[in-house]
Scaffold this motif. Structure first.
Motif, short mmCIF file in Angstrom:
data_model
loop_
_atom_site.label_atom_id
_atom_site.label_comp_id
_atom_site.label_asym_id
_atom_site.label_seq_id
_atom_site.Cartn_x
_atom_site.Cartn_y
_atom_site.Cartn_z
N ARG A 143 38.24 4.10 31.57
CA ARG A 143 38.79 3.48 32.29
C ARG A 143 38.31 3.62 33.90
O ARG A 143 38.59 3.11 34.81
CB ARG A 143 40.10 3.96 32.51
N PRO A 150 33.53 -7.33 35.15
CA PRO A 150 34.95 -6.97 35.26
C PRO A 150 35.48 -7.16 33.80
O PRO A 150 36.42 -6.19 33.36
CB PRO A 150 35.65 -7.72 36.09
N ASP A 151 35.20 -8.29 33.08
CA ASP A 151 35.64 -8.38 31.64
C ASP A 151 35.38 -7.44 30.71
O ASP A 151 35.90 -7.14 29.69
CB ASP A 151 35.09 -9.75 31.14
N SER A 154 37.70 -4.12 31.18
CA SER A 154 38.84 -4.31 30.01
C SER A 154 38.67 -4.35 28.73
O SER A 154 39.55 -3.83 27.80
CB SER A 154 39.45 -5.76 30.47
N ARG A 155 37.66 -4.85 27.99
CA ARG A 155 37.42 -4.94 26.63
C ARG A 155 37.09 -3.61 26.27
O ARG A 155 37.48 -3.31 24.94
CB ARG A 155 36.21 -5.86 26.33
N TRP A 158 40.00 -2.06 24.82
CA TRP A 158 40.95 -3.02 23.88
C TRP A 158 41.51 -1.93 22.66
O TRP A 158 42.85 -2.31 22.41
CB TRP A 158 40.15 -4.03 23.11
#
Length: 236
Positions: A143, A150-151, A154-155, A158
């Motif tokens: 994190r 940016p994507d 987040s992945r 997951w």
């Protein structure tokens, strides 16, 4: 094509890096993570997990333990240590669709490089679409990784994110003795004290030395004593 173990670019799994040899100290939170990973063989659909923690905390051991368990079931794995293999370029992350498990060690080593981030982003999507298991490791909390994409940030989270705690110094002697017992010999307190005074105390280096001492003792048919350890260290 018959299923077999895939070792990308001839990277070998370490002998002894299995779940049984991963020492969990009493009251350690690592026990819960170990239990989750030990069920790796039972997954029936795509999964993604990331292990994070300081250097020598045991992340590589656990990644390779997962690989060993999957290969025991005659499924294909790809283990990719990015610190060692980043110089080969992002193409090493292509052509992995045949692997049941893909293990990326030290992903933080390539975070910040856009080409690598795109390649990892695409691999994550591929694994989810094809039902593969993706297991990653990082020395930093995922994190808090400074991703260019940016994507990708987040992945990376997951799936499950698990911190691996390094062994405290007081737990390392018990870990060494437990490993020695698994290999069929006893390690005395005198030998451990000798090693502590003359050898790096991180558990990974100590386990490598222990394996070496075991092999040499078998070759020479000798008991592992302080004089024997002194002889091996002086001649290495």
């Amino acid at each position: 094509m018959q299923k077999s173990q895939q070792l990308t670019l001839n990277v070998n799994l370490r002998d002894g890096f299995c779940f049984k040899s991963f020492y969990v100290a009493p009251e350690s939170k690592n026990a819960e993570t170990l239990g989750i990973l030990q069920n790796i063989a039972s997954f029936s659909e795509s999964q993604q997990n990331i292990l994070w923690g300081e250097i020598h905390s045991g992340k590589t051991h656990l990644l390779q333990a997962c690989c060993a368990k999957v290969t025991d079931l005659h499924d294909v794995i790809s283990y990719i240590p990015l610190k060692e293999m980043a110089s080969f370029g992002v193409d090493i992350l292509t052509g992995l669709s045949f692997s049941k498990l893909i293990a990326l060690d030290d992903i933080d080593y390539v975070i910040g490089d856009k080409d690598w981030e795109v390649a990892i982003f695409n691999l994550i999507n591929q694994c989810r679409e094809s039902g593969q298991y993706l297991l990653m490791s990082s020395t930093q909390n995922p994190r808090r990784l400074s991703c260019v994409l940016p994507d990708l940030a987040s992945r990376l989270i997951w799936g499950g994110s698990y911190q691996i705690k390094a062994l405290a110094d007081e737990d390392k002697p018990r870990a060494l003795q437990a490993r020695a017992e698994q290999r069929g010999f006893k390690l005395t307190d005198r030998v451990i004290d000798y090693l502590y005074r003359r050898y790096p105390r991180d558990i990974e280096s100590l386990m490598v030395l222990l394996d070496k001492l075991d092999k040499e003792s078998l070759r020479k048919k000798a008991v592992i004593t302080v004089p024997f350890v002194r002889e091996i260290l002086e001649n290495s």
